[in-house]
Design an enzyme around this catalytic site. Sequence first.
Site, PDB file in Angstrom:
ATOM      1  N   LYS A   1       0.836  -1.218   0.000  1.00 33.18           N
ATOM      2  CA  LYS A   1       0.000   0.000   0.000  1.00 33.18           C
ATOM      3  C   LYS A   1       0.863   1.257   0.000  1.00 33.18           C
ATOM      4  CE  LYS A   1      -2.062  -1.026   3.915  1.00 33.18           C
ATOM      5  NZ  LYS A   1      -1.383  -2.315   4.178  1.00 33.18           N
TER       6      LYS A   1
ATOM      7  N   ARG B   1      -9.838   1.025   8.048  1.00 35.88           N
ATOM      8  CA  ARG B   1      -9.446  -0.348   8.361  1.00 35.88           C
ATOM      9  C   ARG B   1     -10.549  -1.103   9.066  1.00 35.88           C
ATOM     10  NH1 ARG B   1      -3.581   0.557   8.625  1.00 35.88           N
ATOM     11  NH2 ARG B   1      -2.778  -1.504   8.935  1.00 35.88           N
TER      12      ARG B   1
ATOM     13  N   ARG C   1      11.883  -5.538   4.734  1.00 35.73           N
ATOM     14  CA  ARG C   1      11.470  -4.139   4.601  1.00 35.73           C
ATOM     15  C   ARG C   1      12.352  -3.227   5.447  1.00 35.73           C
ATOM     16  NH1 ARG C   1       5.553  -1.976   5.510  1.00 35.73           N
ATOM     17  NH2 ARG C   1       5.689  -3.114   7.466  1.00 35.73           N
TER      18      ARG C   1
ATOM     19  N   ARG D   1      -0.913  -9.185  12.915  1.00 30.60           N
ATOM     20  CA  ARG D   1      -1.465  -8.133  12.041  1.00 30.60           C
ATOM     21  C   ARG D   1      -2.266  -8.739  10.894  1.00 30.60           C
ATOM     22  NH1 ARG D   1       3.872  -5.281  10.682  1.00 30.60           N
ATOM     23  NH2 ARG D   1       2.654  -4.015   9.247  1.00 30.60           N
TER      24      ARG D   1
ATOM     25  N   ARG E   1      10.947  -1.874  11.099  1.00 33.92           N
ATOM     26  CA  ARG E   1       9.874  -1.405  11.987  1.00 33.92           C
ATOM     27  C   ARG E   1       9.675  -2.349  13.167  1.00 33.92           C
ATOM     28  NH1 ARG E   1       4.883   0.122   8.152  1.00 33.92           N
ATOM     29  NH2 ARG E   1       3.824  -1.105   9.744  1.00 33.92           N
TER      30      ARG E   1
HETATM   31  P1  AP5 Z   1       4.811  -1.681   1.879  1.00 37.31           P
HETATM   32  O1  AP5 Z   1       4.544  -0.798   0.694  1.00 37.31           O
HETATM   33  O2  AP5 Z   1       5.549  -1.125   3.025  1.00 37.31           O
HETATM   34  O3  AP5 Z   1       3.447  -2.379   2.352  1.00 37.31           O
HETATM   35  P2  AP5 Z   1       2.208  -1.789   3.166  1.00 37.31           P
HETATM   36  O4  AP5 Z   1       1.003  -2.426   2.564  1.00 37.31           O
HETATM   37  O5  AP5 Z   1       2.274  -0.312   3.231  1.00 37.31           O
HETATM   38  O6  AP5 Z   1       2.503  -2.472   4.559  1.00 37.31           O
HETATM   39  P3  AP5 Z   1       2.358  -1.888   6.038  1.00 37.31           P
HETATM   40  O7  AP5 Z   1       3.081  -2.863   6.933  1.00 37.31           O
HETATM   41  O8  AP5 Z   1       2.777  -0.471   6.072  1.00 37.31           O
HETATM   42  O9  AP5 Z   1       0.874  -2.053   6.258  1.00 37.31           O
HETATM   43  P4  AP5 Z   1       0.151  -2.009   7.588  1.00 37.31           P
HETATM   44  O10 AP5 Z   1      -1.203  -1.835   7.077  1.00 37.31           O
HETATM   45  O11 AP5 Z   1       0.346  -3.159   8.483  1.00 37.31           O
HETATM   46  O12 AP5 Z   1       0.899  -0.822   8.368  1.00 37.31           O
HETATM   47  P5  AP5 Z   1       0.484   0.667   8.672  1.00 37.31           P
HETATM   48  O13 AP5 Z   1       1.712   1.482   8.723  1.00 37.31           O
HETATM   49  O14 AP5 Z   1      -0.617   1.099   7.793  1.00 37.31           O
HETATM   50  O15 AP5 Z   1       5.554  -2.988   1.322  1.00 37.31           O
HETATM   51  C1  AP5 Z   1       6.032  -3.983   2.213  1.00 37.31           C
HETATM   52  C2  AP5 Z   1       7.439  -4.456   1.782  1.00 37.31           C
HETATM   53  O16 AP5 Z   1       7.341  -5.161   0.560  1.00 37.31           O
HETATM   54  C3  AP5 Z   1       8.421  -3.310   1.511  1.00 37.31           C
HETATM   55  O17 AP5 Z   1       9.698  -3.697   1.914  1.00 37.31           O
HETATM   56  C4  AP5 Z   1       8.351  -3.110  -0.013  1.00 37.31           C
HETATM   57  O18 AP5 Z   1       9.556  -2.574  -0.537  1.00 37.31           O
HETATM   58  C5  AP5 Z   1       8.079  -4.533  -0.478  1.00 37.31           C
HETATM   59  N1  AP5 Z   1       7.239  -4.579  -1.671  1.00 37.31           N
HETATM   60  C6  AP5 Z   1       6.152  -3.784  -1.960  1.00 37.31           C
HETATM   61  N2  AP5 Z   1       5.606  -4.140  -3.139  1.00 37.31           N
HETATM   62  C7  AP5 Z   1       6.341  -5.204  -3.593  1.00 37.31           C
HETATM   63  C8  AP5 Z   1       6.259  -6.030  -4.762  1.00 37.31           C
HETATM   64  N3  AP5 Z   1       5.306  -5.823  -5.703  1.00 37.31           N
HETATM   65  N4  AP5 Z   1       7.164  -7.026  -4.897  1.00 37.31           N
HETATM   66  C9  AP5 Z   1       8.134  -7.230  -3.939  1.00 37.31           C
HETATM   67  N5  AP5 Z   1       8.266  -6.473  -2.818  1.00 37.31           N
HETATM   68  C10 AP5 Z   1       7.384  -5.478  -2.651  1.00 37.31           C
HETATM   69  O19 AP5 Z   1      -0.082   0.521  10.155  1.00 37.31           O
HETATM   70  C11 AP5 Z   1       0.752   0.151  11.219  1.00 37.31           C
HETATM   71  C12 AP5 Z   1      -0.064   0.053  12.499  1.00 37.31           C
HETATM   72  O20 AP5 Z   1      -0.628   1.351  12.795  1.00 37.31           O
HETATM   73  C13 AP5 Z   1      -1.261  -0.889  12.441  1.00 37.31           C
HETATM   74  O21 AP5 Z   1      -0.889  -2.208  12.734  1.00 37.31           O
HETATM   75  C14 AP5 Z   1      -2.184  -0.254  13.493  1.00 37.31           C
HETATM   76  O22 AP5 Z   1      -1.771  -0.594  14.794  1.00 37.31           O
HETATM   77  C15 AP5 Z   1      -1.936   1.229  13.321  1.00 37.31           C
HETATM   78  N6  AP5 Z   1      -2.882   1.845  12.384  1.00 37.31           N
HETATM   79  C16 AP5 Z   1      -2.585   2.459  11.197  1.00 37.31           C
HETATM   80  N7  AP5 Z   1      -3.702   2.904  10.592  1.00 37.31           N
HETATM   81  C17 AP5 Z   1      -4.737   2.571  11.402  1.00 37.31           C
HETATM   82  C18 AP5 Z   1      -6.135   2.747  11.338  1.00 37.31           C
HETATM   83  N8  AP5 Z   1      -6.706   3.325  10.260  1.00 37.31           N
HETATM   84  N9  AP5 Z   1      -6.897   2.270  12.339  1.00 37.31           N
HETATM   85  C19 AP5 Z   1      -6.336   1.671  13.415  1.00 37.31           C
HETATM   86  N10 AP5 Z   1      -5.014   1.463  13.549  1.00 37.31           N
HETATM   87  C20 AP5 Z   1      -4.216   1.916  12.559  1.00 37.31           C
HETATM   88 MG    MG Z   2       2.548   1.071   4.832  1.00 41.78          MG
END
Ligand code: AP5
Ligand code: MG
Length: 214
Positions: free
Chosen positions: A13, A88, A127, A171, A160
């Site tokens: 994402k 979410r 990552r 997660r 992270r």
């Molecule tokens: P990356 O692009 O980083 O993936 P992502 O989908 O952004 O993953 P996140 O871990 O950031 O998602 P998340 O939803 O758990 O975390 P968030 O920060 O939103 O890609 C992942 C890896 O793969 C990278 O190394 C990248 O280079 C690689 N990659 C990407 N595409 C690729 C491809 N096509 N091929 C190969 N490699 C690839 O949330 C974190 C925490 O915050 C949550 O757990 C929660 O506690 C809290 N939080 C955030 N938002 C909310 C909300 N709305 N409500 C409640 N809690 C929330």
């Molecule tokens: Mg992310």
Amino acid sequence: MRLIMLGAPGAGKGTQAAKVAAKYQIPHISTGDIFRANIKNGTELGKKAKSYMDAGGLVPDELVCDLVADRIAQEDCSRGFILDGFPRTIPQAEALDAAVEKLGTKIDYAVDIEVPDENIIERMGGRRACLSCGATYHIMFNAPKKDGICDTCGGELVLRDDDKPETVKKRLDVYHTQTQPLIDYYSARGNLLEVDGTQGLEDVFASIVGKLGE
Ligand code: AP5
Ligand code: MG
């Protein structure tokens, strides 16, 4: 263009939202990045969010809904925005609908990046994230030019806290129970775009642009 990015943790994402934001010249709003910046700066919000994030759970809806409603009401979002990691839960999606309606507009598309759980575990260990600007890298699939240093802002790249394998599993569970129902929510509204996220980074981006239009 007003967009939402859906997908499991690690689906890509953040990676794709940054590229889409640059192409369509709209702000990239990641709630995860907002929380991580607050944790780094030691704010009250950061203190409240940290324990939920470290445990792999969701931060409570009341800490996130108003924050996003305020952010999308800012001037730089008047031509559109891309939300990454929000909504979410169904209550968050309903709060977003109410917030955009208040602004006299609507969500155009929800882009769902589909990646099976097996691929996710492999991606997360490699990552690296920039603590300063939120940019995301992968030691094999999307390496920075200089080890440990962000190409964009020169910030430090870290693993992270929530990318430990046992937290990633938690997660993924949370995603399947609380976030996946949003796919039906947006599909029922007719604005869901599904993309195969197992392709390479550039092919995923090309698929998204192919669906959104040039
Ligand atoms: P990356 O692009 O980083 O993936 P992502 O989908 O952004 O993953 P996140 O871990 O950031 O998602 P998340 O939803 O758990 O975390 P968030 O920060 O939103 O890609 C992942 C890896 O793969 C990278 O190394 C990248 O280079 C690689 N990659 C990407 N595409 C690729 C491809 N096509 N091929 C190969 N490699 C690839 O949330 C974190 C925490 O915050 C949550 O757990 C929660 O506690 C809290 N939080 C955030 N938002 C909310 C909300 N709305 N409500 C409640 N809690 C929330
Ligand atoms: Mg992310």
